[in-house]
Design an enzyme around this catalytic site. Structure first.
Site, mmCIF file in Angstrom:
data_model
loop_
_atom_site.group_PDB
_atom_site.id
_atom_site.type_symbol
_atom_site.label_atom_id
_atom_site.label_comp_id
_atom_site.label_asym_id
_atom_site.label_seq_id
_atom_site.Cartn_x
_atom_site.Cartn_y
_atom_site.Cartn_z
ATOM 1 N N ALA A 136 12.824 21.022 2.834
ATOM 2 C CA ALA A 136 13.636 21.003 3.854
ATOM 3 C C ALA A 136 12.849 21.074 5.180
ATOM 4 O O ALA A 136 12.061 21.833 5.212
ATOM 5 C CB ALA A 136 14.705 22.107 3.688
ATOM 6 N N PHE B 71 8.631 15.878 -2.353
ATOM 7 C CA PHE B 71 9.681 15.493 -0.968
ATOM 8 C C PHE B 71 10.787 16.016 -1.211
ATOM 9 O O PHE B 71 12.027 15.512 -1.017
ATOM 10 C CB PHE B 71 9.659 13.725 -1.147
ATOM 11 N N ARG C 279 -0.925 7.878 1.707
ATOM 12 C CA ARG C 279 -0.282 8.679 2.526
ATOM 13 C C ARG C 279 -1.346 8.989 3.531
ATOM 14 O O ARG C 279 -2.370 9.540 3.342
ATOM 15 C CB ARG C 279 0.161 10.112 2.015
ATOM 16 N N GLU D 67 0.814 -1.152 -0.050
ATOM 17 C CA GLU D 67 0.058 0.102 -0.106
ATOM 18 C C GLU D 67 0.901 1.174 -0.140
ATOM 19 O O GLU D 67 1.884 1.298 0.780
ATOM 20 C CB GLU D 67 -0.796 -0.107 1.086
ATOM 21 N N ARG E 187 3.677 8.494 15.682
ATOM 22 C CA ARG E 187 4.782 7.582 15.775
ATOM 23 C C ARG E 187 6.162 8.300 14.957
ATOM 24 O O ARG E 187 5.940 8.741 13.843
ATOM 25 C CB ARG E 187 4.488 6.536 14.905
ATOM 26 N N CYS F 76 5.858 5.039 8.746
ATOM 27 C CA CYS F 76 6.700 4.078 7.607
ATOM 28 C C CYS F 76 8.003 4.739 7.288
ATOM 29 O O CYS F 76 8.971 3.760 7.296
ATOM 30 C CB CYS F 76 5.751 4.359 6.422
ATOM 31 N N LYS G 278 7.895 -1.743 -2.435
ATOM 32 C CA LYS G 278 7.523 -0.865 -1.277
ATOM 33 C C LYS G 278 8.367 -0.353 -0.536
ATOM 34 O O LYS G 278 8.578 0.897 -0.393
ATOM 35 C CB LYS G 278 6.631 -1.671 -0.591
HETATM 36 N N1 LIG Z 1 0.070 4.411 8.045
HETATM 37 C C1 LIG Z 1 0.565 4.406 6.679
HETATM 38 O O1 LIG Z 1 0.671 5.746 6.112
HETATM 39 C C2 LIG Z 1 0.950 3.339 6.033
HETATM 40 C C3 LIG Z 1 1.254 3.629 4.504
HETATM 41 C C4 LIG Z 1 1.615 2.469 3.680
HETATM 42 C C5 LIG Z 1 1.906 1.142 4.289
HETATM 43 N N2 LIG Z 1 1.735 0.965 5.815
HETATM 44 C C6 LIG Z 1 1.923 -0.260 6.180
HETATM 45 O O2 LIG Z 1 0.757 -0.931 6.547
HETATM 46 C C7 LIG Z 1 0.710 -1.646 7.745
HETATM 47 C C8 LIG Z 1 -0.277 -1.005 8.592
HETATM 48 O O3 LIG Z 1 0.087 -0.067 8.981
HETATM 49 P P1 LIG Z 1 -1.053 1.082 10.038
HETATM 50 O O4 LIG Z 1 -0.470 2.152 10.069
HETATM 51 O O5 LIG Z 1 -2.456 0.689 9.605
HETATM 52 O O6 LIG Z 1 -0.840 0.171 11.456
HETATM 53 P P2 LIG Z 1 -1.848 0.534 12.826
HETATM 54 O O7 LIG Z 1 -0.919 0.234 13.795
HETATM 55 O O8 LIG Z 1 -2.480 1.568 12.643
HETATM 56 O O9 LIG Z 1 -3.009 -0.871 12.348
HETATM 57 C C9 LIG Z 1 -2.644 -2.101 12.683
HETATM 58 C C10 LIG Z 1 -4.056 -2.997 13.254
HETATM 59 O O10 LIG Z 1 -3.628 -4.134 12.985
HETATM 60 C C11 LIG Z 1 -4.295 -4.687 14.242
HETATM 61 N N3 LIG Z 1 -3.834 -6.240 14.607
HETATM 62 C C12 LIG Z 1 -2.684 -6.656 14.776
HETATM 63 N N4 LIG Z 1 -2.480 -7.907 14.882
HETATM 64 C C13 LIG Z 1 -3.881 -8.303 14.483
HETATM 65 C C14 LIG Z 1 -4.325 -9.659 14.187
HETATM 66 N N5 LIG Z 1 -3.716 -10.958 14.419
HETATM 67 N N6 LIG Z 1 -5.403 -9.828 13.910
HETATM 68 C C15 LIG Z 1 -6.398 -8.746 13.793
HETATM 69 N N7 LIG Z 1 -5.974 -7.412 13.789
HETATM 70 C C16 LIG Z 1 -4.652 -7.153 14.140
HETATM 71 C C17 LIG Z 1 -4.282 -3.856 15.474
HETATM 72 O O11 LIG Z 1 -4.908 -4.090 16.565
HETATM 73 C C18 LIG Z 1 -4.179 -2.546 14.876
HETATM 74 O O12 LIG Z 1 -5.442 -1.880 14.859
HETATM 75 C C19 LIG Z 1 2.273 -1.681 8.140
HETATM 76 O O13 LIG Z 1 2.950 -2.630 7.719
HETATM 77 C C20 LIG Z 1 2.800 -0.378 7.554
HETATM 78 O O14 LIG Z 1 4.086 -0.326 7.395
HETATM 79 C C21 LIG Z 1 1.408 1.861 6.464
#
Ligand SMILES: NC(=O)c1ccc[n+]([C@@H]2O[C@H](COP(=O)([O-])OP(=O)(O)OC[C@H]3O[C@@H](n4cnc5c(N)ncnc54)[C@H](O)[C@@H]3O)[C@@H](O)[C@H]2O)c1
Length: 437
Positions: free
Chosen positions: A255, A252, A154, A151, A331, A263, A207
């Site tokens: 500065a 991006f 942003r 994914e 974060r 991420c 990614k």
């Molecule tokens: N936040 C971003 O902007 C973004 C963008 C691209 C990719 N990502 C990637 O996407 C992934 C998720 O990121 P996020 O920011 O949404 O994380 P997040 O921490 O906001 O959400 C993760 C959710 O997963 C749940 N969870 C964990 N283990 C579980 C399980 N076994 N069963 C059910 N639910 C479970 C948690 O309770 C939590 O609510 C990461 O790998 C991140 O690197 C994030």
């Protein structure tokens, strides 16, 4: 199509709501019972512009539902997405895959019929192989294809990004899985969003490579900013001057105090580990991560030097705490290291953020949280803009000056122009006067 989205965080919730909006029937599953209870009562547990309306509309249309119980939605699903967190593992920086592996086990036990299991979480190369191995171990009879579909959304513009992506990357060599993925993304495909099919490992790598490249652009322009300060250049103009070159691109190249967020920092470190293990070290990315880490804390020295070098007994107002505007995500926010360093140097810190205060309270101690930029500035020796929220772009400086002890502004996002604010000593990034010998 029926979709089960495992993990209802920033990515899972936005992706789930958007797939529902495309007309699929989506169930978001999260093991966090409080999060699911809030979603069921119509509350959105995170801040993302427009998400409340999108979720409400699709609940009304009966295309979107929430549960803590994975079995039923997975059994029904044509595609099960894994969108759980992959944070840095404490101690060594490798991506912590425990949530991904746990989800794979639970999914394996519940699947029925041909099911595509899609990893949307950002995961190291080879994770798809491991997810497949786990599923086959738990359920040798299961008919699954494991696909990588990273994914790129942003936070803050997540819905727009999901619905109008630059590209959709799909890592699979399974023809049936390819058809299912095409069906899921059909509305975007019709909209001309390029679908890029690769093998699974390549998709996983795309990614990390994308995020490392973006991190490199930021670290690069930040170092150019430092050089501008020494030699009398203007980093904004350098960024524009190079960004207008199509081979470089203007995005991006802002500065600032260093990149943060959920991420870029963790993905850069995870990629460094992958590359070291593969004996193909990525020296550029190693440097980017190191330079960025030092920079965040170094911003406190910039504040100190604006105040003559000594912060003991000084009071500093910090505006903006989240890692960027339009999110509540704290974060790895640059504000954390900056504030800690200011406190270490003996300063008292007051802070305000339009949306991120609740998350900030959990991460920062010993600071006075305020309810507006103006109450935050009261009695302070300097105002520091750390996150460029829209409401900080038109501050009333006369009013601020009236409540501050000293009229000093440290603008770490170059929101204002030098000379624009009368009555304030103004400090920004990469736009200092040259030092004459
Ligand atoms: N936040 C971003 O902007 C973004 C963008 C691209 C990719 N990502 C990637 O996407 C992934 C998720 O990121 P996020 O920011 O949404 O994380 P997040 O921490 O906001 O959400 C993760 C959710 O997963 C749940 N969870 C964990 N283990 C579980 C399980 N076994 N069963 C059910 N639910 C479970 C948690 O309770 C939590 O609510 C990461 O790998 C991140 O690197 C994030």
């Amino acid at each position: 199509m029926h979709v089960a989205m495992i993990g209802a965080g920033y990515v899972g919730l936005v992706s789930g709501a958007c797939f529902a909006d495309f007309g699929h029937v989506v169930t978001c599953v999260d093991r966090n019972a409080e999060r699911i209870a809030r979603l069921k009562s119509g509350e959105i547990p995170l801040f993302e512009p427009g998400l409340d309306r999108l979720v409400a509309a699709n609940i009304r249309e009966k295309r979107l539902d929430f549960t803590t119980e994975l079995a039923a939605p997975v059994a029904q699903a044509d595609a099960v997405f894994i969108a759980v967190g992959t944070p840095s593992r404490r101690g060594d920086g490798y991506a912590d895959l425990s949530h991904v592996h746990a989800a794979a086990r639970e999914i394996a036990a519940a699947v029925t019929g041909f099911t595509v299991v899609v990893t949307k979480s950002t995961v190291p190369v080879g994770t798809g192989d491991e997810v497949e191995r786990i599923i086959r171990e738990v359920r040798p009879d299961a008919e699954v294809a494991v696909v990588s579909n990273p994914e790129f959304l942003r936070e803050g513009a997540a819905i727009q990004d999901f619905k109008h992506p630059d590209r959709i990357v799909i890592g699979t060599e399974d023809e049936r899985a390819r058809k299912v993925m095409e069906g899921l993304y059909r509305p975007l495909y019709l909209n001309q969003a390029p679908l890029l099919f690769t093998n699974r490992r390549t998709a996983e790598l795309i990614k990390y490579a994308a995020n490392a490249f973006l991190a490199t652009k930021i670290a690069f322009i930040n170092e150019i900013a430092d050089l501008c300060e020494k030699v009398g250049g203007d980093v904004q103009q350098v960024a524009r001057g190079i960004g207008l070159d199509n081979r470089i691109g203007g995005k991006f190249l802002h500065a600032g105090p260093g990149f943060g967020g959920s991420c870029l920092p963790k993905d850069a470190v995870a990629l460094i580990k992958i590359a070291q293990d593969a004996e193909a070290p990525l020296r550029i990315v190693e440097t980017v991560a190191a330079v960025n880490d030092v920079r965040k804390r170094g911003m406190a020295r910039k504040v100190a030097s604006a105040l003559g070098g000594n912060l003991r007994g000084k009071s500093i107002a910090v505006l903006g705490l989240t890692f960027k505007p339009n999110t509540d995500d704290m974060r790895e926010a640059p504000s954390i290291q900056l504030i800690t360093a200011l406190q270490d140097m003996g300063a008292k810190v007051r802070a305000y953020d339009p949306i991120g205060m609740a998350q900030a309270r959990e991460m920062l101690t010993g600071i006075d949280f305020c309810d507006s930029p103006y109450s935050c500035a009261e009695g302070t020796d300097a105002l520091v803009i750390v996150t460029e929220w829209e409401q900080f772009r038109a501050l009333d400086f006369d009013r601020l000056k009236g409540v501050m002890k000293q009229a000093i502004l440290v603008d770490l996002r170059n929101v204002y122009r030098p000379g624009e604010i009368t009555g304030f000593a103004y400090h920004s990034i990469g736009r200092a006067e040259p030092r004459r010998p």
